[in-house]
Write a protein that holds these residues in place. Sequence first.
Motif, short mmCIF file in Angstrom:
data_model
loop_
_atom_site.label_atom_id
_atom_site.label_comp_id
_atom_site.label_asym_id
_atom_site.label_seq_id
_atom_site.Cartn_x
_atom_site.Cartn_y
_atom_site.Cartn_z
N ASP A 1 -3.67 4.53 -8.80
CA ASP A 1 -3.40 4.40 -10.23
C ASP A 1 -2.92 3.01 -10.61
OD1 ASP A 1 -3.64 7.38 -11.05
OD2 ASP A 1 -2.27 7.43 -9.34
N VAL A 2 -2.28 2.34 -9.65
CA VAL A 2 -1.73 1.01 -9.88
C VAL A 2 -2.02 0.13 -8.67
CG1 VAL A 2 0.35 -0.34 -10.36
CG2 VAL A 2 0.14 1.97 -11.29
N VAL A 3 -2.41 -1.11 -8.91
CA VAL A 3 -2.53 -2.10 -7.84
C VAL A 3 -1.48 -3.17 -8.09
CG1 VAL A 3 -3.96 -3.87 -6.77
CG2 VAL A 3 -5.00 -1.72 -7.50
N ALA A 4 -0.58 -3.34 -7.13
CA ALA A 4 0.44 -4.38 -7.21
C ALA A 4 0.06 -5.48 -6.23
CB ALA A 4 1.82 -3.81 -6.89
N MET A 5 -0.26 -6.65 -6.75
CA MET A 5 -0.62 -7.77 -5.89
C MET A 5 0.59 -8.66 -5.68
SD MET A 5 -3.54 -10.73 -6.28
CE MET A 5 -3.42 -12.21 -5.26
N ALA B 1 -1.12 0.88 -4.76
CA ALA B 1 -1.53 0.04 -3.64
C ALA B 1 -0.78 -1.28 -3.68
CB ALA B 1 -3.04 -0.22 -3.70
N LEU B 2 -0.21 -1.66 -2.55
CA LEU B 2 0.43 -2.96 -2.39
C LEU B 2 -0.54 -3.86 -1.64
CD1 LEU B 2 4.01 -1.80 -1.29
CD2 LEU B 2 3.18 -2.26 -3.61
N VAL B 3 -1.04 -4.89 -2.30
CA VAL B 3 -2.04 -5.77 -1.69
C VAL B 3 -1.57 -7.22 -1.77
CG1 VAL B 3 -3.91 -4.19 -2.30
CG2 VAL B 3 -3.38 -6.10 -3.82
N GLY B 4 -2.25 -8.06 -1.01
CA GLY B 4 -1.91 -9.47 -1.01
C GLY B 4 -2.32 -10.12 0.28
N SER C 1 -10.96 -3.41 -9.41
CA SER C 1 -10.32 -2.11 -9.50
C SER C 1 -10.10 -1.72 -10.96
CB SER C 1 -8.96 -2.13 -8.78
OG SER C 1 -8.27 -0.92 -8.97
N ASP C 2 -10.23 -0.42 -11.24
CA ASP C 2 -9.98 0.10 -12.58
C ASP C 2 -8.51 0.47 -12.78
OD1 ASP C 2 -12.68 -0.09 -13.31
OD2 ASP C 2 -13.13 1.88 -12.44
N ALA C 3 -7.69 0.31 -11.74
CA ALA C 3 -6.27 0.66 -11.82
C ALA C 3 -5.50 -0.37 -12.65
CB ALA C 3 -5.67 0.76 -10.43
N ALA C 4 -4.30 0.02 -13.09
CA ALA C 4 -3.41 -0.95 -13.74
C ALA C 4 -3.04 -2.02 -12.73
CB ALA C 4 -2.17 -0.24 -14.25
#
Length: 315
Positions: A107-111, A30-33, A133-136
Amino acid sequence: MDLDAYFSEHPDMADDAMDAPEGFRSGFVALVGRPNAGKSTLMNALVGQKVAITSATPQTTRRNVQGVLTLPTCQMVFVDTPGLHKPHDLLGEHLNASASSALHDVDVVAMLIDSTKPVGSGDEWVAAQVAKSDAARVLVLSKRDIATDAQTASQFEAARNLVEWDAVVSLSAKTGYNAKAFIEEVMGFLPEGPLWYPRDATSNVGLETMISEIVRKKVLRSFREEVPHSVGVKVDSLEERAGLFVAEASIYVERASQKAMLIGAKGASVKRIGMEARADLEDMLKARWHLGLHVKVKKNWRKDETEIQRLGYTE
């Protein structure tokens, strides 16, 4: 990023098998911000083509668009989410819910945090959602090509304690700087898994959604401050006639004054929007297109649950 160069560094990895080889990694990122942090630009750069619309206008993305990057050893499915923000209407609430839901199924959250703008309360609010979130968790300091070393260092110091990060990357989606480093960091957090999409897939975006998003992008880039958040686009019909794709779409705004602005004198503005959108479609899909656009007023549609659903801005 030069993906051909990346493949050449792994000459022993076959890329023509339909099944995932032993040890293959795959997962969702996930790409968040905050709005306009560069999420769509980054996903387009990683995937290698435009699968999400971008503009200088915040809150451009209104759907959780998936972009797919398949390498010899892994497949990453990037989920470009609407920018998390303080909502001002029902549409904003739906966009936030859509973005927040993505944090719990990946699986991964990229902020992403814009390296050129000080970390503020909005970033803190987004980070608080990431913390659930429990993701990396990967902190991405974006827009490195226009940020000074001092700005980037300051942003890192301000962001490092927002949550407990598993990795930090400073990059530029525009120039490709550190894109490979980001991919390799993410790859390390992915589990072994299957090919979720065929190897040649780049997105989950359907044709009608692609049309509506391209048209909306052209409106955003043409009018910026005047009408962007009031604009919704719906494809009314789509068919193929002897190699020619024929589409009719409606552009919805909330006020008659906005309609007049989009149409322009003697229809010049809407004609230009249609021509630019058609050119993008023909370039992307290598086919001939006819695109008819109709501007309509739907008062306060962003506060109407039925209209928001009809325009496809709910999950």
